[in-house]
Enzyme design. Structure first.
Site, PDB file in Angstrom:
ATOM      1  N   ARG A  25       0.833  -1.314   0.045  1.00  0.00           N
ATOM      2  CA  ARG A  25      -0.012  -0.072   0.088  1.00  0.00           C
ATOM      3  C   ARG A  25       0.816   1.145   0.035  1.00  0.00           C
ATOM      4  O   ARG A  25       0.450   2.312   0.435  1.00  0.00           O
ATOM      5  CB  ARG A  25      -0.851   0.093   1.296  1.00  0.00           C
ATOM      6  CG  ARG A  25      -2.135  -1.005   1.096  1.00  0.00           C
ATOM      7  CD  ARG A  25      -3.127  -0.475   0.255  1.00  0.00           C
ATOM      8  NE  ARG A  25      -4.110  -1.947  -0.110  1.00  0.00           N
ATOM      9  CZ  ARG A  25      -5.150  -1.769   0.687  1.00  0.00           C
ATOM     10  NH1 ARG A  25      -5.646  -0.886   1.385  1.00  0.00           N
ATOM     11  NH2 ARG A  25      -6.117  -2.723   0.453  1.00  0.00           N
ATOM     12  N   ARG A  29      -3.428   6.747   1.031  1.00  0.00           N
ATOM     13  CA  ARG A  29      -3.744   7.677   1.842  1.00  0.00           C
ATOM     14  C   ARG A  29      -2.988   8.370   2.842  1.00  0.00           C
ATOM     15  O   ARG A  29      -3.262   9.540   3.176  1.00  0.00           O
ATOM     16  CB  ARG A  29      -5.132   7.407   2.487  1.00  0.00           C
ATOM     17  CG  ARG A  29      -6.362   7.294   1.577  1.00  0.00           C
ATOM     18  CD  ARG A  29      -7.541   6.825   2.410  1.00  0.00           C
ATOM     19  NE  ARG A  29      -7.221   5.268   2.574  1.00  0.00           N
ATOM     20  CZ  ARG A  29      -8.213   4.538   3.193  1.00  0.00           C
ATOM     21  NH1 ARG A  29      -9.262   4.964   3.737  1.00  0.00           N
ATOM     22  NH2 ARG A  29      -7.759   3.172   3.500  1.00  0.00           N
ATOM     23  N   ARG A  38      -6.376  11.540  -5.950  1.00  0.00           N
ATOM     24  CA  ARG A  38      -7.779  10.771  -6.130  1.00  0.00           C
ATOM     25  C   ARG A  38      -8.858  11.770  -5.785  1.00  0.00           C
ATOM     26  O   ARG A  38      -9.638  11.727  -6.417  1.00  0.00           O
ATOM     27  CB  ARG A  38      -7.825  10.217  -4.645  1.00  0.00           C
ATOM     28  CG  ARG A  38      -8.872   9.235  -4.639  1.00  0.00           C
ATOM     29  CD  ARG A  38      -9.144   8.467  -3.231  1.00  0.00           C
ATOM     30  NE  ARG A  38      -9.604   9.386  -2.146  1.00  0.00           N
ATOM     31  CZ  ARG A  38      -9.993   8.801  -1.011  1.00  0.00           C
ATOM     32  NH1 ARG A  38     -10.230   7.599  -0.937  1.00  0.00           N
ATOM     33  NH2 ARG A  38      -9.988   9.632  -0.091  1.00  0.00           N
ATOM     34  N   ASP A  75      -6.702  -2.633  -7.557  1.00  0.00           N
ATOM     35  CA  ASP A  75      -7.400  -3.236  -6.678  1.00  0.00           C
ATOM     36  C   ASP A  75      -7.768  -4.833  -6.671  1.00  0.00           C
ATOM     37  O   ASP A  75      -7.956  -5.056  -7.783  1.00  0.00           O
ATOM     38  CB  ASP A  75      -8.588  -2.382  -5.971  1.00  0.00           C
ATOM     39  CG  ASP A  75      -9.081  -2.921  -4.662  1.00  0.00           C
ATOM     40  OD1 ASP A  75      -8.216  -2.229  -3.627  1.00  0.00           O
ATOM     41  OD2 ASP A  75      -9.617  -3.915  -4.394  1.00  0.00           O
ATOM     42  N   TYR A 152     -15.099 -11.703  -0.569  1.00  0.00           N
ATOM     43  CA  TYR A 152     -15.687 -10.379  -0.695  1.00  0.00           C
ATOM     44  C   TYR A 152     -17.075 -10.675  -1.605  1.00  0.00           C
ATOM     45  O   TYR A 152     -18.053  -9.966  -1.603  1.00  0.00           O
ATOM     46  CB  TYR A 152     -14.770  -9.438  -1.530  1.00  0.00           C
ATOM     47  CG  TYR A 152     -13.544  -9.037  -0.504  1.00  0.00           C
ATOM     48  CD1 TYR A 152     -13.949  -7.933   0.269  1.00  0.00           C
ATOM     49  CD2 TYR A 152     -12.198  -9.584  -0.475  1.00  0.00           C
ATOM     50  CE1 TYR A 152     -12.964  -7.337   1.217  1.00  0.00           C
ATOM     51  CE2 TYR A 152     -11.404  -9.016   0.593  1.00  0.00           C
ATOM     52  CZ  TYR A 152     -11.771  -7.942   1.288  1.00  0.00           C
ATOM     53  OH  TYR A 152     -10.772  -7.561   2.357  1.00  0.00           O
TER      54      TYR A 152
HETATM   55  O1  1CP Z   1       0.423   0.947  -3.293  1.00  0.00           O
HETATM   56  C1  1CP Z   1      -0.419  -0.293  -3.271  1.00  0.00           C
HETATM   57  O2  1CP Z   1      -0.436  -1.258  -2.699  1.00  0.00           O
HETATM   58  C2  1CP Z   1      -1.710   0.300  -4.181  1.00  0.00           C
HETATM   59  C3  1CP Z   1      -2.213  -1.047  -4.829  1.00  0.00           C
HETATM   60  C4  1CP Z   1      -3.490  -2.105  -4.048  1.00  0.00           C
HETATM   61  C5  1CP Z   1      -3.330  -3.108  -3.627  1.00  0.00           C
HETATM   62  C6  1CP Z   1      -2.090  -4.067  -3.807  1.00  0.00           C
HETATM   63  C7  1CP Z   1      -4.865  -1.482  -3.171  1.00  0.00           C
HETATM   64  C8  1CP Z   1      -5.156  -0.038  -3.511  1.00  0.00           C
HETATM   65  N1  1CP Z   1      -5.261  -2.415  -2.888  1.00  0.00           N
HETATM   66  C9  1CP Z   1      -4.351  -3.518  -2.954  1.00  0.00           C
HETATM   67  C10 1CP Z   1      -4.867  -4.834  -2.507  1.00  0.00           C
HETATM   68  C11 1CP Z   1      -5.995  -5.178  -1.838  1.00  0.00           C
HETATM   69  N2  1CP Z   1      -7.157  -4.597  -2.025  1.00  0.00           N
HETATM   70  C12 1CP Z   1      -6.078  -6.053  -0.905  1.00  0.00           C
HETATM   71  C13 1CP Z   1      -4.977  -7.079  -0.351  1.00  0.00           C
HETATM   72  C14 1CP Z   1      -3.908  -6.609   0.298  1.00  0.00           C
HETATM   73  C15 1CP Z   1      -4.524  -6.419   1.928  1.00  0.00           C
HETATM   74  O3  1CP Z   1      -4.697  -7.498   2.688  1.00  0.00           O
HETATM   75  O4  1CP Z   1      -4.817  -5.111   2.313  1.00  0.00           O
HETATM   76  C16 1CP Z   1      -7.409  -6.019  -0.292  1.00  0.00           C
HETATM   77  C17 1CP Z   1      -7.956  -7.069   0.995  1.00  0.00           C
HETATM   78  C18 1CP Z   1      -7.907  -5.156  -0.817  1.00  0.00           C
HETATM   79  C19 1CP Z   1      -9.649  -4.894  -0.713  1.00  0.00           C
HETATM   80  C20 1CP Z   1      -9.684  -3.216  -0.275  1.00  0.00           C
HETATM   81  N3  1CP Z   1      -9.566  -2.331  -1.203  1.00  0.00           N
HETATM   82  C21 1CP Z   1      -9.835  -2.785   1.045  1.00  0.00           C
HETATM   83  C22 1CP Z   1     -10.067  -3.718   2.274  1.00  0.00           C
HETATM   84  C23 1CP Z   1     -11.417  -4.049   2.490  1.00  0.00           C
HETATM   85  C24 1CP Z   1     -11.932  -4.649   3.669  1.00  0.00           C
HETATM   86  O5  1CP Z   1     -12.495  -4.031   4.598  1.00  0.00           O
HETATM   87  O6  1CP Z   1     -11.836  -5.784   3.916  1.00  0.00           O
HETATM   88  C25 1CP Z   1      -9.966  -1.573   0.840  1.00  0.00           C
HETATM   89  C26 1CP Z   1     -10.163  -0.496   2.133  1.00  0.00           C
HETATM   90  C27 1CP Z   1      -9.792  -1.183  -0.455  1.00  0.00           C
HETATM   91  C28 1CP Z   1      -9.633   0.249  -1.107  1.00  0.00           C
HETATM   92  C29 1CP Z   1      -8.347   0.411  -1.701  1.00  0.00           C
HETATM   93  N4  1CP Z   1      -7.247  -0.288  -2.346  1.00  0.00           N
HETATM   94  C30 1CP Z   1      -6.131   0.347  -2.680  1.00  0.00           C
HETATM   95  C31 1CP Z   1      -6.283   1.518  -1.669  1.00  0.00           C
HETATM   96  C32 1CP Z   1      -5.046   2.701  -1.689  1.00  0.00           C
HETATM   97  C33 1CP Z   1      -7.500   2.047  -0.987  1.00  0.00           C
HETATM   98  C34 1CP Z   1      -7.970   2.877  -0.188  1.00  0.00           C
HETATM   99  C35 1CP Z   1      -8.917   3.659  -1.045  1.00  0.00           C
HETATM  100  C36 1CP Z   1      -8.984   5.082  -0.966  1.00  0.00           C
HETATM  101  O7  1CP Z   1      -8.224   5.775  -1.430  1.00  0.00           O
HETATM  102  O8  1CP Z   1      -9.956   5.366  -0.406  1.00  0.00           O
END
Ligand code: 1CP
Length: 343
Positions: A25, A29, A38, A75, A152
């Site tokens: 990540r 943010r 964003r 994502d 999911y």
């Molecule tokens: O730098 C990076 O890593 C950006 C690319 C990236 C990756 C590899 C994002 C951007 N998401 C992911 C993987 C991801 N997404 C996973 C696997 C890794 C982990 O366990 O964290 C998972 C489970 C998700 C699903 C997801 N997407 C969640 C979690 C949901 C939950 O409650 O279980 C969330 C909050 C997101 C949104 C998201 N994805 C990525 C970002 C930067 C964000 C935040 C969104 C924002 O800007 O508001």
């Protein structure tokens, strides 16, 4: 011939004096420039599907910190969406999807070869990055592992214990198995296209692998991952693969060997000396600093980073966190972390 990139050297099993480093990540943010881009895109999904802006946020942490690895900004939930699930993000809460609770919901999904029109902007982002990244930075593509993506798709959101997915797995084993197969096959095609667009490494995130126990772990964490890797290796033998079966506990042992991964990413709960003895014997290990230290910083951050480097220095190691960096992390602490690792 150009000198091989550091991250690729570790993935090939080389032992380096200073490990390559990137952070899960790392685009996100905690960075003010990410929040600005964003806002410019409108929302998170619009950012993912805008190749210029998605490439921009991928590059931001590389410019600021000079990481060895750069992970595509996208994502794991874009695959369900490409398969026809509804997907939206609720501000302050997280993702929401249409749910899968019975066989008729499966029938509404598309086939594995129908995903590419929807995902074309992601492949475009990879192409831009392959052009624009510094020449010593390795481009990492990724996808969610089938079990995690299925959790999911079934629940329609993130769940603390993945109960809806476990219920479907037990009550409707055929529907569940068909869903895992569809995600597995679509993921193979998705990652194949990322590699063709320029991804040099791919990572499979199985964030909820730890909730599968016993035989279920073998059937739904090991087997689908093994199938994806074996197919990708037959198409792209030289592309290394990182597997992350988060919170697998004892099931981490032998996992990389069994699925054919070149590197095993480990979460924060894994003891480093245990990992050296039981996991690094099989090859490259990636991890596993506690992301909380990126919030609190100070001497504790530096000494823990040095301790992890020291623990893993006898074998191939990629420095990373045990899970994603959180929005409340202090961007200055990343500089302190890199100082501690690189000196
Ligand atoms: O730098 C990076 O890593 C950006 C690319 C990236 C990756 C590899 C994002 C951007 N998401 C992911 C993987 C991801 N997404 C996973 C696997 C890794 C982990 O366990 O964290 C998972 C489970 C998700 C699903 C997801 N997407 C969640 C979690 C949901 C939950 O409650 O279980 C969330 C909050 C997101 C949104 C998201 N994805 C990525 C970002 C930067 C964000 C935040 C969104 C924002 O800007 O508001």
């Amino acid at each position: 011939m150009a000198k091989k990139k550091k991250l690729l050297r570790s993935l090939a099993g080389e032992v380096l004096d200073v490990p390559p480093v990137w952070l899960m990540r790392q685009a996100g943010r905690y960075l003010p420039e990410y929040r600005a881009t964003r806002a410019q895109a409108g929302d998170f999904l619009s950012l993912c599907f805008n190749p210029e802006l998605a490439a921009e946020v991928t590059l931001q942490p590389i410019r600021r910190y000079g990481f060895d690895g750069s992970i595509l900004f996208a994502d794991i939930l874009l695959i369900p969406q490409a398969l026809g699930a509804d997907l939206w993000f609720v501000t302050g809460e997280g993702p929401r999807l249409s749910t899968i609770t019975e066989a008729s919901d499966m029938a509404r999904l598309k086939g594995k070869d129908d995903i590419h029109d929807h995902l074309a902007p992601i492949y475009e982002t990879v192409k831009i990055l392959a052009q624009d990244l510094p020449k010593d930075t390795t481009l990492i593509g990724f996808a969610g592992a089938p079990w995690t993506v299925a959790t999911y798709m079934i629940a329609g959101r993130g769940t603390p214990d993945q109960a809806p997915a476990h219920r479907l797995r037990e009550a409707e084993p055929e529907t569940f198995a068909a869903l895992i197969d569809l995600i597995t096959e679509a993921t193979i095609e998705y990652l194949d296209m990322q590699v063709k667009a320029g991804a040099e490494v791919v990572k499979l995130f199985d964030s909820w692998a730890g909730s599968l126990k016993g035989d279920a772990f073998d059937r739904f964490a090991v087997a689908p991952t093994k199938r994806i890797i074996s197919e990708l290796k037959s198409r792209h033998p030289d592309v290394p693969i990182i597997a992350f079966p988060r919170e697998a506990g004892d099931k981490y042992i032998g996992f990389a060997r069994e699925v054919g991964a070149d590197c095993l990413a480990i979460d924060t709960s894994v003891d480093t000396s245990w990992a050296v003895q039981n996991l690094q014997v099989d090859g490259c290990v990636q991890g596993n600093l506690d992301p909380k230290l990126m919030v609190t910083g100070g001497d504790a951050l530096k000494s823990e980073a040095r301790r992890i480097c020291e623990a893993f220095k006898g074998g191939p190691h990629i420095f990373n966190l045990g899970h994603g960096i959180t929005p409340d992390a202090d961007p200055e602490n990343v500089h302190h972390l890199l100082e501690a690792i690189r000196g």
